[in-house]
Design an enzyme around this catalytic site. Structure first.
Site, PDB file in Angstrom:
ATOM      1  N   ASP A  34      -1.631  -1.327   5.827  1.00 23.02           N
ATOM      2  CA  ASP A  34      -1.934  -0.885   7.186  1.00 23.02           C
ATOM      3  C   ASP A  34      -3.379  -0.452   7.390  1.00 23.02           C
ATOM      4  O   ASP A  34      -3.773  -0.121   8.501  1.00 23.02           O
ATOM      5  CB  ASP A  34      -1.022   0.293   7.568  1.00 23.02           C
ATOM      6  CG  ASP A  34      -1.417   1.580   6.850  1.00 23.02           C
ATOM      7  OD1 ASP A  34      -1.904   1.490   5.697  1.00 23.02           O
ATOM      8  OD2 ASP A  34      -1.256   2.661   7.442  1.00 23.02           O
TER       9      ASP A  34
ATOM     10  N   ASP B  97       0.859  -1.171   0.000  1.00 23.63           N
ATOM     11  CA  ASP B  97       0.000   0.000   0.000  1.00 23.63           C
ATOM     12  C   ASP B  97       0.904   1.232   0.000  1.00 23.63           C
ATOM     13  O   ASP B  97       2.109   1.119   0.266  1.00 23.63           O
ATOM     14  CB  ASP B  97      -0.893  -0.044   1.245  1.00 23.63           C
ATOM     15  CG  ASP B  97      -1.811   1.155   1.355  1.00 23.63           C
ATOM     16  OD1 ASP B  97      -2.327   1.574   0.306  1.00 23.63           O
ATOM     17  OD2 ASP B  97      -1.989   1.662   2.465  1.00 23.63           O
TER      18      ASP B  97
END
Length: 879
Positions: free
Chosen positions: A767, A567
């Site tokens: 996350d 990400d």
């Protein structure tokens, strides 16, 4: 050759498909291929086979399966992508085919009917009626085999898979059951919001009670119980190997064996009985695995020890030790069973953590909502919301359900979907998503999606599906067992026959004794230690370096990974916007611009505003009192500074108030935006005064770690919910060649599935809540320790420092662990390669020597000590 397609009804799982296909192939000259998804069977034969003969053959399976001519209305006609007119590859379609197979969309988004994420048309299989993203919700609370041996078959109670012996896993609930009670009178409980019937106070939502993991608790109880009995058995058996033989001086040999038997019985017939059942199942189905080896060796050791204890005289005198006693193998039985129970305990703990991710997602939905009804506000449970209800969302509240704003404007934190920390400005007519967080303005909304239709429910379903489909890696011991077990049985059989016919005296006694000795010497004590010892030491080593490992299988697979999907926000970047540049005009200095902007924003909770305020504090600038503060929805803010009219906002706001931006400034700002910065313009009395650029800072070592990963032949791919410009800027800065922007949770999941279909082992680092489905689907999910609880629970490995450097360390640890396991297995098998021929009596014809049980016991202990010592060497390695 005749080919014919038939429809098959009654199949519910892959096990059904396999049985049907096998049964149809029993027909002479027929070749059948059965497809579970389509519910069809394609049968090829040299002559036509009547459907009655096919049905008759299927009836042998119990009568639950029926065969029909294809296309009789029970199955939808098959289509291919060629049946869709004008379907370029950049178009999208609903995977549930809510509006038929022909409804195509030009842009990525969600289906207006079911709210599912649209899929690229080239990735959709038009031969199925719909894609079932989640298991049937009616299966929640039931159990399934994580190896999917029988497809989607579920069980009502916990147990072991009848095919592979794995522990069944529980399918978690996908909805949170909330109760409401009075804070003053807790005995007043309701399933809906309301007021206390005693004192009139509002009822408040109770914190949901976490359901105990009975499977984990059961294995934990059995482990400690086994340990209580195993330690004294081990000491009684091996204590005399210590100097001075202390055990024999305290307990006579004639009593020692009986005490060992009594202490072994609870381990064999209670705590470890499951393994004997699994072993028996593996032999019945000939699906040999670790439990086959455990059951075979442990049963042989126990039976031999029992016979030697009760009827010692029937065994050859060569089997006796120094004290004239035959050595018993009770310690081998209890040690191996206790070790395997420890492995099951670790596995149960890992599965419990997987289900925690879904529980954390469910908790994101608020318990209640405010409904506007007949001009009045009333509190209702979110589960009672119906489509069309008008709801009011107050500042700071979670949005209760998916819908559309009907009145008002606000900024909404949608980081759970996009992963981006900057709130999205919303106005009347814009859609909002349940579970996201409202900003500092109240608004009214109309509920449009409820139940399993909401985006949050889809994310829960995706995590659930990914967790179920991610079958545990087949243990190396199981693979070896498929070859090792038949070889040991064959050697034992050959030993029995050879001694039966070649021994001159007591041939039956020698045959039985030596055949059992082969089975005993093969008891996988060192083999059982080889993997768990390395795993336990590696997990401890990882914890010391900030790498928390929940699943040993993930650490095992990590060294095979060739793709790392990451990400952007919170993984490559800090996840917190900071001021990267501020600049004034001819009339106002740089510090003036920062001071004015911070003074206007000091009461705002918007992350961009907070970044400006924090920068002003860092520069030790004093706040200026402002008056006539006004929020301009979606564009910026304005206020009065002394006698000056200050406006801070985006370019559209500057155009609205007719402020001209100098060309040289425009070019400079365009360059900043290409680097991923967001820009706010400041005007004073309708004159351009300066600008402030805010950017999510790249983590200090991100570029270095990406380079290290590339050097280790690991390709890094970035998937982000941010815009194309910001994604490109970050990818360029950290030297990532492949990236995708504007990625929804389903897009990330779909990308990983596509890579896995190519046969690649994929690791994913993220996350956010939007990363949870992809983390669960990846072969190895790695969560940043500073991320959301949902991401951490969905992942297999958590990096406490939230640093990509931990990924590099985890990969190195994985390689060290697998190298260590292979070394341990070498020690274990070297012991068996030498010990088994000696146990079979290979030295007896030439030297008259049978393997002494004491020597066998010492060799077994030595092999175990070698494995333990080698595993502990991992602590000396540097990550």
């Amino acid at each position: 050759m005749h080919k014919h397609i038939y429809d098959i009804t009654g199949m519910t799982c892959n096990g059904c498909r396999s049985m049907v296909e096998k049964k149809l192939n029993e027909i002479t000259e027929a070749k059948a291929e059965v497809n579970l998804s389509h519910g069809t069977a394609e049968i090829s034969s040299t002559k036509h086979i009547h459907i009655e003969e096919l049905q008759s053959k299927l009836n042998e399976l119990g009568g639950q399966y029926a065969i029909h001519e294809h296309g009789n209305g029970e199955h939808a006609p098959q289509k291919t992508i060629n049946d869709i007119p004008d379907s370029p590859s950049n178009h999208y379609i609903c995977p549930m085919f809510c509006e038929g197979h022909d409804k195509i969309y030009d842009n990525k988004g969600r289906c207006p009917v079911c709210n599912m994420f649209l899929m690229p048309i080239e990735q959709v299989d038009f031969n199925v009626k719909s894609y079932h993203i989640a298991p049937n919700t009616s299966h929640a609370g039931k159990y399934y085999c994580p190896m999917m041996c029988e497809g989607d078959k579920v069980y009502d109670e916990f147990g072991s898979c009848p095919v592979c012996g794995m522990n069944l896993e529980k399918i978690p609930e996908t909805r949170l059951q909330i109760t409401f009670s009075c804070p003053m009178h807790p005995e007043i409980v309701s399933d809906k919001p309301g007021v206390c019937s005693i004192c009139g106070m509002d009822l408040v939502a109770n914190q949901p009670i976490e359901e105990e993991d009975n499977v984990y608790l059961n294995w934990k109880r059995k482990f400690f119980l086994s340990l209580i009995f195993t330690i004294p058995v081990f000491l009684l058996s091996m204590g005399d190997m210590l100097p001075g033989q202390p055990i024999s001086k305290i307990i006579p040999a004639s009593i020692n064996g009986w005490i060992q038997l009594l202490l072994t019985l609870p381990v064999v017939f209670y705590t470890g009985w499951t393994f004997f059942v699994r072993g028996w199942t593996s032999f019945k189905t000939w699906n040999l695995n670790m439990f086959s080896l455990i059951a075979l060796g442990s049963a042989a050791s126990f039976i031999f020890s029992l016979v030697a204890l009760i009827y010692p005289d029937i065994l050859p005198s060569e089997m006796r030790g120094h004290h004239g006693q035959i050595h018993l193998y009770f310690e081998s039985v209890v040690v191996i069973i206790t070790l395997v129970i420890l492995g099951q305990l670790m596995e149960a703990k890992a599965h419990s953590k997987t289900n925690s991710a879904i529980k954390e997602l469910i908790k994101l939905t608020p318990a209640e909502a405010v409904r506007l009804h007949n001009g009045k506000e009333e509190r209702i449970a979110v589960s009672d919301i119906q489509k069309g209800y008008i709801l009011r969302v107050h500042p700071g509240d979670k949005i209760p359900i998916d819908g559309v704003i009907t009145n008002g404007n606000t900024a909404i934190d949608e980081s759970m979907i996009t992963g981006e920390s900057i709130p999205i400005e919303k106005k009347s007519g814009d859609t909002v998503i349940g579970g996201t967080i409202n900003g500092n303005h109240s608004f009214e909304m109309k509920a449009e999606k409820i139940g399993n239709e909401t985006v949050l429910s889809q994310i829960i379903q995706l995590v659930n599906e990914a967790s179920r489909s991610q079958a545990p890696i087949q243990k190396l011991t199981d693979k070896v067992s498929r070859i090792f077990v038949p070889v040991v049985i064959l050697i034992a059989a050959v030993t029995f026959v050879a001694w039966l016919f070649l021994a001159k005296e007591n041939s039956l006694s020698y045959a039985i004794t030596n055949a059992l000795s082969v089975l005993i010497i093969a008891c996988p004590c060192a083999l059982g230690l080889a993997t768990p010892m390395s795993v336990m030491v590696s997990i401890g080593k990882g914890a010391k370096n900030g790498i928390l490992i929940k699943k040993a299988d993930a650490l095992e697979q990590l060294q095979k990974a060739k793709i790392l999907v990451v990400d952007k926000t919170g993984t490559l970047t800090e996840g917190k916007p900071v001021v990267s540049m501020y600049k004034g005009s001819e009339k106002f200095s740089n510090k003036d611009v920062l001071q004015f902007a911070a003074s206007i924003n000091k009461h705002s909770s918007h992350p961009l505003a907070q970044a400006i305020v924090n920068k002003a504090k860092e520069e030790k600038l004093v706040d200026i009192d402002v008056t006539k503060f006004e929020n301009i929805s979606g564009k910026g803010v304005s206020a009065q500074l002394f006698h000056l009219k200050a406006v801070l906002g985006n370019l559209q706001l500057m155009h609205d108030i007719r402020v001209d931006i100098p060309n040289v400034i425009t070019e400079e700002i365009e360059n900043l935006q290409r680097s991923g910065a967001s820009t706010s313009y400041l005007s004073i009395d309708n004159q351009f005064a300066g600008f402030i650029a805010v950017k999510d800072k790249i983590k200090a070592n991100a570029r270095e770690i990406v380079q290290q990963l590339n050097e280790n032949n690991i390709k890094v791919i970035m998937l982000t919910g941010d815009n194309e410009l910001a994604a490109q800027a970050v990818a360029h800065e950290v030297n990532i060649d492949t990236f995708k922007a504007k990625q929804f949770p389903y897009d990330k999941l779909n990308t990983i599935k596509s890579l896995q279909k190519e046969g690649k082992i994929v690791a994913m680092a993220g996350d956010g809540i939007n990363d949870a489905p992809a983390l669960a689907q990846a072969n190895i999910g790695i969560a940043m320790g500073n991320g959301t609880d949902v991401a951490i629970e969905s992942a297999d490995i958590t990096l406490l420092k939230g640093d990509l450097k931990g990924v590099s360390k985890a990969i190195h640890l994985s390689r060290l662990m697998m190298q260590n396991i292979k070394q341990n297995l070498t020690f274990a098998f070297l012991y068996n390669v030498i010990g088994i021929p000696l146990a079979a009596g290979i030295l007896y014809p030439s030297f008259g020597i049978l393997l002494s049980p004491m020597i066998a016991a010492a060799a077994m202990s030595l092999s175990s000590v070698s494995v333990i010592a080698n595993s502990l060497r991992l602590n000396l390695k540097k990550l």
